[in-house]
Write an enzyme that holds these catalytic residues in place. Structure first.
Site, PDB file in Angstrom:
ATOM      1  N   CYS A 178       1.680  -3.144  -7.311  1.00 51.89           N
ATOM      2  CA  CYS A 178       1.849  -2.000  -6.399  1.00 51.89           C
ATOM      3  C   CYS A 178       3.313  -2.006  -5.951  1.00 51.89           C
ATOM      4  CB  CYS A 178       0.868  -2.096  -5.224  1.00 51.89           C
ATOM      5  SG  CYS A 178       1.121  -3.550  -4.200  1.00 51.89           S
TER       6      CYS A 178
ATOM      7  N   CYS B 182       4.457   2.895   7.462  1.00 51.13           N
ATOM      8  CA  CYS B 182       5.349   3.950   6.956  1.00 51.13           C
ATOM      9  C   CYS B 182       5.977   3.510   5.633  1.00 51.13           C
ATOM     10  CB  CYS B 182       6.436   4.260   7.986  1.00 51.13           C
ATOM     11  SG  CYS B 182       5.780   5.033   9.464  1.00 51.13           S
TER      12      CYS B 182
END
Ligand SMILES: Nc1ncnc2c1ncn2[C@@H]1O[C@H](COP(=O)(O)OP(=O)(O)OP(=O)(O)O)[C@@H](O)[C@H]1O
Length: 401
Positions: free
Chosen positions: A359, A212
């Site tokens: 990232c 998540c």
């Protein structure tokens, strides 16, 4: 991962898991009166809840609503296993914590909310990480386990420890708009002896199923799945209804559909006789291990110094456009990971100067770096800790998500 395909299983009603407590006080009768007048629950069912000891692993997305409803329902003893602290990004879904709890231990924040909901609950805090060396002994102290964690290593650990401690457990998982839930109990009186490994014999390769934190989750989905988990817990404790034992429930919030799929025993599954190294089983590689495998990391401070000194480095952001919209490193170019891994975007990467990939936290960029090195980009590095580290070390004014 093996996909379960067989439709609905026969339903499973089990005898009550817990003996009734001696009695309810006058205050308890008033508090639980809406339960007491349901014929299936009644005073005896409520006394079973009062006598029940439920251990919740994780006071996060699923653990938050689960703990709140278990407390409100009158479960007499609630254990909480949690090692982390409340972060601002938790508040969108972890409703047991409030804004003033940011930075506090989640276990303590959860205990305070539970006290506010129901003073009759005995809350026991286990403020550590559930590990192979503490799980079985802890599980033995409870009647039922509820797994609200978010990582595969802990899920397999919970499963195996529950088998060894002979305890039933309720499991749930969530991602974006979809959730799943089930009940596992190898020693269940139904005799089928199912556990999580019958559903998912192996963990997915690392990085294949985003968490998540990487992929996002609709906050209210936690309530949808957390409340189903509590429903199953109440049914198991009181022995009412048909449990999810032997069935996987899949909920799709976008379609607004619930369906259940039968789980069958995997004939090739080995019996569980002890706990193992779950990080190794799930292919989790430590940060040092990743570095040893691919080499070439750079810290946020180092990258910032190089850029300030005028070094000509191509900074490539491999996240998704929605993440780029939230925060980015100045001067970077967006080339999402999948386009590089598929080979489609390799031609867009500069050949004539060093590249630094980044990232969110350094997991996806490590994967991209390995692929880029294979494709011949030898002068490439990736940013340790990703844009989150950049925001913390270089530009604290940037948001962290
Ligand atoms: N082995 C473990 N022992 C104890 N608690 C655990 C363990 N593994 C995970 N948890 C806890 O389970 C909770 C899972 O909640 P959730 O999925 O919402 O994740 P989160 O870490 O709070 O959020 P995010 O990963 O999105 O930042 C977390 O609070 C985490 O600390």
């Amino acid at each position: 991962m093996k996909e379960p395909t067989v439709p609905d299983a026969p339903n499973t009603t089990l005898p009550p898991l817990v003996e009734p407590a001696a009695e309810l006080s006058r205050e308890e009768v008033e508090r639980y009166s809406r339960h007491l007048i349901i014929p299936d629950v009644g005073t005896v069912g409520q006394r079973r809840l009062k006598n029940a000891k439920v251990l919740v692993i994780g006071a996060g997305g699923l653990g938050s609503p689960a703990l709140m409803y278990l407390a409100a329902a009158g479960v007499g003893t609630l254990g909480i296993v949690e090692f982390d602290e409340v972060d601002t990004s938790n508040l969108q879904r972890q409703i047991i914590h409030g804004s003033s709890d940011v930075g506090r231990p989640k276990a303590e924040s959860a205990r305070d909310s539970i006290r506010e909901i129901n003073e009759f609950v005995d809350v026991r805090l286990h403020e550590f990480r559930l590990e192979p060396d503490n799980a079985v002994e802890l599980f033995e102290q409870y009647d039922l386990i509820l797994d609200g964690t978010d990582n595969f290593a802990t899920r397999y650990l919970v499963n195996d420890a529950a088998v060894l401690a002979h305890k039933p457990y309720v499991w749930g998982s969530i991602f974006r708009f979809e959730g799943q839930a089930s009940v596992f109990w190898e020693d269940a009186p139904d005799g089928r002896g199912l556990n999580y490994r019958d559903l998912y014999p192996e963990a997915p390769p690392p990085g294949m199923v985003p968490s998540c934190a990487e992929g996002g989750v609709l906050g209210v989905l936690c309530a949808s799945i957390g409340s189903i988990m509590v429903t199953e817990a109440v049914k198991l404790i009181t022995g009412i209804g048909e449990t999810l034992l032997g069935r996987l429930m899949v909920y799709d919030a976008l379609e607004m559909s619930y369906r259940t799929i039968r789980i069958r025993r995997d004939p090739e599954r080995e019996p569980i006789t002890g706990l193992i190294d779950y990080d190794a089983f799930c292919g989790v590689v430590s940060e040092e291990g990743t570095e040893a495998a691919i080499g070439s990391t750079i810290t946020a401070t180092e990258l910032s110094e190089m850029l300030s000194s005028g070094r000509d480095i191509a900074v490539v952001d491999v996240r998704e456009p929605v993440e780029w919209d939230i925060v980015r490193i100045p001067g970077a170019t967006l080339v999402p990971k999948d386009r590089i891994l598929s080979g489609d975007a390799l031609a867009e990467l500069p050949q004539d100067r060093p590249i630094t990939f980044y990232c969110k936290t350094g997991i996806r960029s490590a994967e991209v770096l390995a692929a880029a090195k294979k494709a011949g980009f030898s002068d490439a590095t990736h940013l340790q800790g990703g844009v989150v580290a950049w925001a913390k070390q270089v530009d604290p004014a940037l948001p962290v998500y």
